[in-house]
Design a protein around this motif. Structure first.
Motif, PDB file in Angstrom:
ATOM      1  N   TRP A 172     -29.132 121.202   2.363  1.00 34.43           N
ATOM      2  CA  TRP A 172     -29.864 121.804   3.486  1.00 34.43           C
ATOM      3  C   TRP A 172     -29.417 121.121   4.777  1.00 34.43           C
ATOM      4  CZ3 TRP A 172     -33.158 125.958   3.308  1.00 34.43           C
ATOM      5  CH2 TRP A 172     -33.422 126.454   2.027  1.00 34.43           C
ATOM      6  N   VAL A 173     -28.153 121.275   5.059  1.00 33.45           N
ATOM      7  CA  VAL A 173     -27.509 120.484   6.110  1.00 33.45           C
ATOM      8  C   VAL A 173     -28.132 120.748   7.478  1.00 33.45           C
ATOM      9  CG1 VAL A 173     -25.673 122.228   6.268  1.00 33.45           C
ATOM     10  CG2 VAL A 173     -25.261 119.918   7.112  1.00 33.45           C
ATOM     11  N   HIS A 174     -28.502 121.995   7.769  1.00 31.17           N
ATOM     12  CA  HIS A 174     -29.061 122.320   9.082  1.00 31.17           C
ATOM     13  C   HIS A 174     -30.486 121.801   9.233  1.00 31.17           C
ATOM     14  CE1 HIS A 174     -30.260 125.438   6.343  1.00 31.17           C
ATOM     15  NE2 HIS A 174     -31.104 125.973   7.199  1.00 31.17           N
ATOM     16  N   ALA A 175     -31.231 121.718   8.121  1.00 35.55           N
ATOM     17  CA  ALA A 175     -32.601 121.214   8.173  1.00 35.55           C
ATOM     18  C   ALA A 175     -32.640 119.695   8.151  1.00 35.55           C
ATOM     19  CB  ALA A 175     -33.409 121.777   7.009  1.00 35.55           C
ATOM     20  N   GLN A 176     -31.687 119.082   7.463  1.00 29.22           N
ATOM     21  CA  GLN A 176     -31.691 117.628   7.307  1.00 29.22           C
ATOM     22  C   GLN A 176     -31.012 116.909   8.454  1.00 29.22           C
ATOM     23  OE1 GLN A 176     -29.800 117.827   3.498  1.00 29.22           O
ATOM     24  NE2 GLN A 176     -31.716 117.690   2.361  1.00 29.22           N
ATOM     25  N   ALA A 177     -30.123 117.580   9.169  1.00 28.36           N
ATOM     26  CA  ALA A 177     -29.426 116.980  10.316  1.00 28.36           C
ATOM     27  C   ALA A 177     -29.312 118.015  11.433  1.00 28.36           C
ATOM     28  CB  ALA A 177     -28.046 116.473   9.896  1.00 28.36           C
ATOM     29  N   PRO A 178     -30.452 118.450  11.984  1.00 30.29           N
ATOM     30  CA  PRO A 178     -30.411 119.560  12.952  1.00 30.29           C
ATOM     31  C   PRO A 178     -29.610 119.254  14.200  1.00 30.29           C
ATOM     32  CG  PRO A 178     -32.610 118.571  12.844  1.00 30.29           C
ATOM     33  CD  PRO A 178     -31.836 118.010  11.712  1.00 30.29           C
ATOM     34  N   ALA A 179     -29.716 118.038  14.725  1.00 30.92           N
ATOM     35  CA  ALA A 179     -28.984 117.721  15.953  1.00 30.92           C
ATOM     36  C   ALA A 179     -27.478 117.759  15.720  1.00 30.92           C
ATOM     37  CB  ALA A 179     -29.408 116.348  16.479  1.00 30.92           C
ATOM     38  N   ALA A 180     -27.030 117.174  14.620  1.00 28.65           N
ATOM     39  CA  ALA A 180     -25.599 117.173  14.322  1.00 28.65           C
ATOM     40  C   ALA A 180     -25.110 118.584  14.037  1.00 28.65           C
ATOM     41  CB  ALA A 180     -25.317 116.261  13.134  1.00 28.65           C
ATOM     42  N   PHE A 181     -25.913 119.366  13.315  1.00 31.53           N
ATOM     43  CA  PHE A 181     -25.523 120.751  13.021  1.00 31.53           C
ATOM     44  C   PHE A 181     -25.423 121.567  14.301  1.00 31.53           C
ATOM     45  CE2 PHE A 181     -26.319 125.156  11.742  1.00 31.53           C
ATOM     46  CZ  PHE A 181     -25.499 125.288  10.630  1.00 31.53           C
ATOM     47  N   LEU A 182     -26.418 121.436  15.183  1.00 29.14           N
ATOM     48  CA  LEU A 182     -26.395 122.182  16.441  1.00 29.14           C
ATOM     49  C   LEU A 182     -25.201 121.775  17.297  1.00 29.14           C
ATOM     50  CD1 LEU A 182     -27.790 124.214  18.331  1.00 29.14           C
ATOM     51  CD2 LEU A 182     -29.123 122.316  19.248  1.00 29.14           C
ATOM     52  N   ALA A 183     -24.866 120.493  17.323  1.00 28.11           N
ATOM     53  CA  ALA A 183     -23.718 120.035  18.108  1.00 28.11           C
ATOM     54  C   ALA A 183     -22.426 120.681  17.616  1.00 28.11           C
ATOM     55  CB  ALA A 183     -23.620 118.519  18.056  1.00 28.11           C
TER      56      ALA A 183
END
Length: 260
Positions: A241-252
């Motif tokens: 759940w990469v977007h939920a577990q690391a939202p800031a990094a995923f958004l970047a």
């Protein structure tokens, strides 16, 4: 099949750029991408879709060509083609199939922690059958639903995910197509044969979770064959759940991809 769609966009923004479309994973819904949709909608038109058998969309048999056709039909009805398509897990496989079936409809592609091949969803295959067979009581509040789901789901994050798919109170019921999903699990875990020469030439970003096993080196040759211009970035401290577990990094990563 026309899918339920949540659309957001800027009041005063450049709507000439391709819209950004979000496709959730198995047992998810459009709202799973709410944080990212709201952020990107500040400057771009965005659409988040409930895939068939999920959220408020209609129910029916599932496989990736069929789900990709649903997405294409829905985006065409919203005059939202071509689009940048972002998909997680099952939504990522659907997004890849859309790009392969309708390359002109996909401006660019982001695939979150899934590969084009057999695999993934191992923990959900048995779970889907167990949930479909679990008798529903005549009444459920949230605490009761937690206990009821706890009979087959030990992991609280997974229980929380499945709670979103229950309508509670008197005569509680699934608001997802649990029986259709269960029957379709072999196709969801799988990946259809792709005819020789079929590929997507557009920009493609795979984002893997460093603690996930869903994208492996033995997937790379097929990824290169089908998506010759792909790039793979890994968020090392995230799981599936990469977007939920690391939202800031995923958004970047997504912001940087969109800007180029």
């Amino acid at each position: 099949m026309l899918l339920n769609t949540i659309e957001l966009g800027p009041e005063n923004g450049d709507l000439s750029r391709p819209p950004v479309v979000f496709l959730h994973g198995l047992f998810g819904r459009a709202r799973n991408f709410g944080f990212f949709q709201r952020r990107i909608a500040a400057t771009r038109r965005t659409l988040a879709l409930d895939l068939r058998n999920h959220g408020k969309s209609p129910h029916g048999p599932m496989d990736y060509p069929t789900m990709a056709a649903d997405v294409h039909e829905t985006l065409a009805a919203h005059n939202a083609l071509p689009a940048t398509v972002i998909g997680h897990s099952m939504g990522g496989k659907t997004a890849m199939m859309l790009a392969l079936q309708h390359p002109a409809a996909v401006h660019s592609l982001v695939v979150a922690d899934i590969a084009p091949g057999q695999g993934g969803f191992a923990q959900y295959n048995q779970l889907a059958r167990e949930l479909a067979a679990l008798p529903l009581p005549g009444f459920l509040d949230r605490a009761g639903a937690e206990a009821w789901l706890g009979q087959v789901i030990a992991d609280k994050p997974v229980r929380d995910l499945m709670l979103m798919n229950l309508d509670l109170g008197e005569n509680p019921h699934w608001n997802i197509g649990i029986n259709e999903i269960t029957a379709s699990m072999p196709a969801i875990v799988g990946w259809p044969a792709i005819a020789p020469g079929i590929h997507y030439d557009g920009p493609t970003l795979f984002i893997a979770g460093g603690r996930s096993h869903y994208i492996q080196p033995d997937n790379y040759p097929v990824m290169r064959q089908l998506f010759p211009h792909y790039r793979l970035d890994t968020i090392k401290d995230a799981g599936h759940w990469v977007h939920a577990q690391a939202p800031a990094a995923f958004l970047a990563l997504v912001d940087a991809f969109l800007s180029t």
